[in-house]
Write an enzyme that holds these catalytic residues in place. Structure first.
Site, short mmCIF file in Angstrom:
data_model
loop_
_atom_site.label_atom_id
_atom_site.label_comp_id
_atom_site.label_asym_id
_atom_site.label_seq_id
_atom_site.Cartn_x
_atom_site.Cartn_y
_atom_site.Cartn_z
CB SER A 50 115.01 65.39 3.22
OG SER A 50 115.90 63.96 2.98
CE LYS A 118 115.13 60.14 -4.39
NZ LYS A 118 114.42 61.28 -3.72
CD GLU A 187 107.24 62.63 -0.71
OE1 GLU A 187 107.67 63.41 0.34
OE2 GLU A 187 108.57 62.24 -1.73
#
Length: 275
Positions: A50, A118, A187
């Site tokens: 992000s 991740k 998410e």
């Protein structure tokens, strides 16, 4: 022989022990000063891809590179000493095959010193997860809304709203858990789906836009601090730093233009001889 002291960081075992217990706290961090502030309050600091959107102004995470992730991962590791630091593998760094995933994961861990990586884990990535875990690399999975897949999905939208999507998200969770992921980020899914996944998998789940049914929560720190003029539905603002920064910058600009800054207190003066 010299002695070396090491602050105890959260480990994979610590995270696993949180299943069904006190919820895990995870926030994003992209730089050393922010990491140092967040470190005492978090179980995990995520150097998320992000950062491409939050720090570099990119329209999505697709353009994020290995070099960007490593640079920011190094910075966060310098600022944090207690929380586990997890670094995202960027788009294109693991999808081809397990060997590619391993080489890039090793590079991230060696060059940053982070404790885990991740992967946005569609069911296809289960082989990569297993390959990494078998070779000593802890992997956090990421299911549901997967930002790296927005070009296929047609944008950022919640997942699991149809039976087919629901089945696919559950399959992603099972695949990641069975492959050895020590934790899974969920998410953008409805509460009942997040609860079902959390009950089914043995590893902890961390939600973002996935309700309080998960074993922990994560937010983008800048969203939580109110640095942007738009707030996603799933974010709770704990501050309004955009207003604070705007006010401070305006006051600074006014003082400079009026020659009120710098003043005597901020100005060096010549020392008198003998003083």
């Amino acid at each position: 022989m010299s002695k070396q002291t090491q602050t105890t960081r959260k480990t994979v075992k610590d995270i696993a022990a949180a299943k069904g217990a006190t919820p895990l706290v995870m926030l994003t961090a992209y730089d050393a000063p922010t990491a140092a502030i967040l470190d005492p309050h978090c179980d995990i600091l995520l150097v998320g891809d992000s950062l491409g959107m939050v720090v570099h102004g990119l329209p999505s995470t697709v353009g994020v590179t290995m070099e960007m992730m490593i640079l920011h991962g190094q910075a966060v590791m310098r600022g944090a000493s207690q929380a586990m630091v997890v670094v995202d593998m960027p788009f294109g760094s693991y999808e081809t095959n397990a060997d590619q995933a391993f080489l890039n994961a090793v590079r991230i861990m060696k060059e940053t010193g982070c404790q885990a990586i991740k992967i946005e884990s569609g069911a296809y990535a289960a082989g990569q997860i297993a390959h990494l875990v078998e070779r000593g690399i802890p992997v956090m999975g990421h299911i549901g809304l997967r930002p790296q897949a927005i070009n296929v999905d047609g944008g950022f939208r919640a997942k699991g709203r149809t039976e087919d999507e629901r089945d696919r998200v559950i399959a992603e969770a099972r695949a990641a858990a069975d492959a050895g992921a020590f934790c899974i980020v969920i998410e953008g899914v409805a509460e009942d789906l997040a609860a079902a996944i959390t009950a089914e998998v043995s590893c902890p789940t961390i939600g973002i836009g996935a309700s309080a049914a998960c074993d922990g929560q994560v937010l983008v720190t800048q969203d939580m601090l109110g640095l942007f003029d738009w707030t996603p539905k799933f974010v709770r603002r704990y501050a309004d730093l955009r207003e604070v920064v705007d006010k401070a910058a305006a006051e600074y600009a006014a003082d400079v233009r009026a020659r009120r800054f710098p003043g005597t207190a901020e100005t060096y003066s010549l020392r008198k001889q003998g003083s």
